[in-house]
Design a protein around this motif. Structure first.
Motif, short mmCIF file in Angstrom:
data_model
loop_
_atom_site.label_atom_id
_atom_site.label_comp_id
_atom_site.label_asym_id
_atom_site.label_seq_id
_atom_site.Cartn_x
_atom_site.Cartn_y
_atom_site.Cartn_z
N THR A 227 1.51 -1.25 -0.05
CA THR A 227 -0.17 0.13 0.46
C THR A 227 0.98 1.44 -0.11
OG1 THR A 227 -1.84 -1.02 1.57
CG2 THR A 227 -1.95 0.62 1.04
N LEU A 228 2.00 1.15 0.89
CA LEU A 228 2.43 2.51 0.45
C LEU A 228 3.47 2.79 -0.82
CD1 LEU A 228 4.35 5.08 2.56
CD2 LEU A 228 5.45 2.67 3.30
N LEU A 229 4.00 1.70 -1.26
CA LEU A 229 4.56 2.34 -2.28
C LEU A 229 3.66 2.39 -3.71
CD1 LEU A 229 7.09 -1.39 -2.31
CD2 LEU A 229 7.93 0.74 -2.23
N GLN A 230 2.28 1.82 -3.13
CA GLN A 230 1.53 1.69 -4.77
C GLN A 230 1.21 3.61 -4.41
OE1 GLN A 230 -1.81 -0.62 -2.72
NE2 GLN A 230 -1.07 -2.40 -4.72
N ALA A 231 0.78 4.15 -2.74
CA ALA A 231 1.26 5.18 -3.11
C ALA A 231 1.87 6.72 -3.08
CB ALA A 231 0.88 5.78 -1.44
N LEU A 232 3.25 5.25 -3.37
CA LEU A 232 4.31 7.27 -3.64
C LEU A 232 4.61 6.35 -5.44
CD1 LEU A 232 7.11 5.62 -0.85
CD2 LEU A 232 5.85 8.11 -0.44
N LEU A 233 4.48 5.47 -5.67
CA LEU A 233 4.38 5.52 -7.22
C LEU A 233 3.37 6.30 -7.86
CD1 LEU A 233 6.27 1.96 -6.80
CD2 LEU A 233 7.17 4.23 -7.70
N GLY A 234 1.95 6.39 -7.21
CA GLY A 234 0.95 6.38 -7.80
C GLY A 234 -0.07 5.27 -8.63
N LEU A 235 0.50 4.49 -7.99
CA LEU A 235 -0.49 2.80 -8.59
C LEU A 235 -1.63 2.79 -8.11
CD1 LEU A 235 2.86 0.67 -8.25
CD2 LEU A 235 2.08 2.56 -10.22
N PRO A 236 -2.69 2.42 -8.96
CA PRO A 236 -4.15 2.04 -8.38
C PRO A 236 -4.00 0.45 -7.36
CG PRO A 236 -4.30 0.77 -10.70
CD PRO A 236 -2.51 1.77 -10.34
N GLN A 237 -4.93 0.99 -6.96
CA GLN A 237 -4.87 0.48 -5.38
C GLN A 237 -5.93 -1.28 -5.94
OE1 GLN A 237 -5.84 1.88 -1.56
NE2 GLN A 237 -3.71 1.91 -1.07
N PRO A 238 -5.22 -2.16 -5.74
CA PRO A 238 -6.45 -3.60 -5.96
C PRO A 238 -7.19 -3.76 -4.57
CG PRO A 238 -3.91 -4.40 -6.39
CD PRO A 238 -3.51 -2.99 -5.43
N LEU A 239 -8.24 -4.60 -4.67
CA LEU A 239 -8.95 -4.97 -3.05
C LEU A 239 -8.21 -6.12 -3.17
CD1 LEU A 239 -12.30 -4.61 -4.72
CD2 LEU A 239 -10.90 -2.65 -3.56
N TYR A 240 -8.11 -6.55 -1.93
CA TYR A 240 -7.61 -8.08 -1.21
C TYR A 240 -8.39 -8.45 -0.58
CZ TYR A 240 -2.79 -5.43 -2.28
OH TYR A 240 -2.63 -4.38 -2.86
N TRP A 241 -8.26 -9.92 -0.68
CA TRP A 241 -8.30 -11.23 0.42
C TRP A 241 -7.12 -11.95 0.46
CZ3 TRP A 241 -10.78 -15.88 -1.29
CH2 TRP A 241 -11.50 -17.39 -0.55
N HIS A 242 -6.70 -12.00 2.13
CA HIS A 242 -5.98 -13.32 2.06
C HIS A 242 -6.86 -14.07 2.48
CE1 HIS A 242 -4.14 -9.44 2.45
NE2 HIS A 242 -3.17 -10.05 1.47
N HIS A 243 -6.75 -15.70 2.08
CA HIS A 243 -7.43 -16.60 2.60
C HIS A 243 -6.50 -17.37 3.68
CE1 HIS A 243 -5.06 -19.65 -0.14
NE2 HIS A 243 -5.03 -18.00 -1.16
N PRO A 244 -7.14 -18.55 3.89
CA PRO A 244 -6.62 -18.73 5.38
C PRO A 244 -5.87 -20.25 4.25
CG PRO A 244 -9.43 -19.60 5.24
CD PRO A 244 -8.62 -18.25 3.78
N LEU A 245 -4.90 -20.26 5.77
CA LEU A 245 -3.28 -21.17 4.89
C LEU A 245 -3.91 -22.87 4.98
CD1 LEU A 245 -1.11 -19.05 6.35
CD2 LEU A 245 -1.55 -19.51 3.89
N ILE A 246 -2.85 -23.64 4.47
CA ILE A 246 -3.17 -24.90 4.87
C ILE A 246 -1.68 -24.90 5.21
CG2 ILE A 246 -3.03 -27.38 4.11
CD1 ILE A 246 -5.45 -26.19 2.21
N HIS A 247 -2.43 -25.80 7.08
CA HIS A 247 -1.99 -26.80 7.75
C HIS A 247 -1.01 -27.37 6.32
CE1 HIS A 247 -1.14 -22.90 9.67
NE2 HIS A 247 -2.55 -22.78 9.16
#
Ligand code: GLU
Length: 296
Positions: A227-247
């Motif tokens: 997010t910080l790099l996107q803001a510094l570089l003027g890039l659009p922000q995607p939406l995120y889904w971080h899914h559960p991990l398999i153990h």
């Protein structure tokens, strides 16, 4: 636009199957497209045989993605250009510290010295205060720097930031506070390659028009830096889904470097696609991929 972005450093495991299936499912729900991006910026760990194996396993999983497949190693000029933008703005500095020097500096800070979200001690900012003359001295000796983001300057430029997560079922979005300061001065350009995971991932997500990022929970904290790099570089922000991990059976998250739980090995030992889907469903992980074996 969605993307599955494995690093070809080892064979894919069940966690990757889950991630790519969830990406494919989300692409279907959104009437979107799925890209495959090979994150091969690491010159020593990336291997051609792993790239081939990734495509073969995705085929077996019945996942289709758009051509051409992007390989990050073909786009180094884009990362160098993004880095130059940050450099021109005085937001990065060269770091000549060796691993040993960092460990010693961290030791000297005492036991209270904080770790980053991945559990590594924060870089103690030793080289932030190098003068131009000192830096030139290192370069004259042939020392190769890595380049770090001065996160204090960077955050002063952007102010407080948020990123947006989305719910995979309702698509409702939630604003999340970004806390890039907990990563300290991250490396943006490594010694062995003219970029880093963080830099290349944000540049490519923007250049490829990625709108929805579906990836494992282990990368959620990295979204702060993205997010910080996107803001510094003027890039659009995607939406995120971080899914559960398999153990794994040992309760630890699966890791490519272990190699023991490779999907290709499991398949060769008789695992079928339907059995894998059933396992995910039994674990109450939502996977909507079509059942049944792919046609031969
Ligand atoms: N290449 C990264 C990995 O293999 C994933 C990058 C991402 O999804 O942002 O873990």
């Amino acid at each position: 636009m969605l993307r599955f972005a494995p690093s070809p450093n080892g064979p894919l495991h069940r966690g990757h199957a889950l991630s790519v299936w969830l990406n494919a499912e989300m692409a279907r729900k959104l009437n979107g497209r799925l890209l495959l991006r090979i994150e091969d910026i690491d010159p020593t760990r990336s291997r051609a045989e792993h790239i081939e194996a990734i495509e073969e396993v995705l085929d077996w999983l019945g996942v289709s993605y758009e051509q051409p497949v992007r390989r990050q190693s073909n786009f180094m000029a884009d990362y160098v250009q993004a880095f130059q933008t940050l450099k021109d703005r005085g937001l990065v500095y060269p770091c000549f510290c060796t691993r040993t020097a960092i460990d010693a500096a961290v030791q000297a800070k005492g036991p209270e010295w904080p770790n980053d979200p991945d559990g590594s001690p924060l870089y103690p900012q030793t080289c932030r205060s190098l003068t131009a003359v000192e830096a030139a001295g290192h370069l004259a000796l042939g020392d190769k720097p890595q380049w770090r983001l001065d996160h204090t300057k960077a955050i002063a430029v952007t102010g407080p930031l948020r990123w947006t997560s989305f719910d995979p079922e309702t698509f409702l979005t939630t604003a999340r506070q970004a806390r890039p300061e907990r990563w300290g001065d991250v490396v943006l350009v490594r010694k062995d390659t003219p970029t880093s995971y963080h830099l290349s991932v944000v540049v490519d997500d923007a250049n490829q028009g990625v709108t929805h990022i579906v990836r494992g929970m282990d990368l959620e904290a990295a979204t702060d830096i993205h997010t910080l790099l996107q803001a510094l570089l003027g890039l659009p922000q995607p939406l995120y889904w971080h899914h559960p991990l398999i153990h794994g059976p040992d309760g630890k998250k699966l890791a490519k470097s272990k190699g023991s739980d490779s999907l290709a090995l499991e398949r060769d030992a008789g695992l079928t696609r339907s059995a894998l889907l059933a396992d995910f469903r039994n674990a109450r992980i939502l996977v909507d991929a079509e059942d049944g074996e792919p046609e031969a």
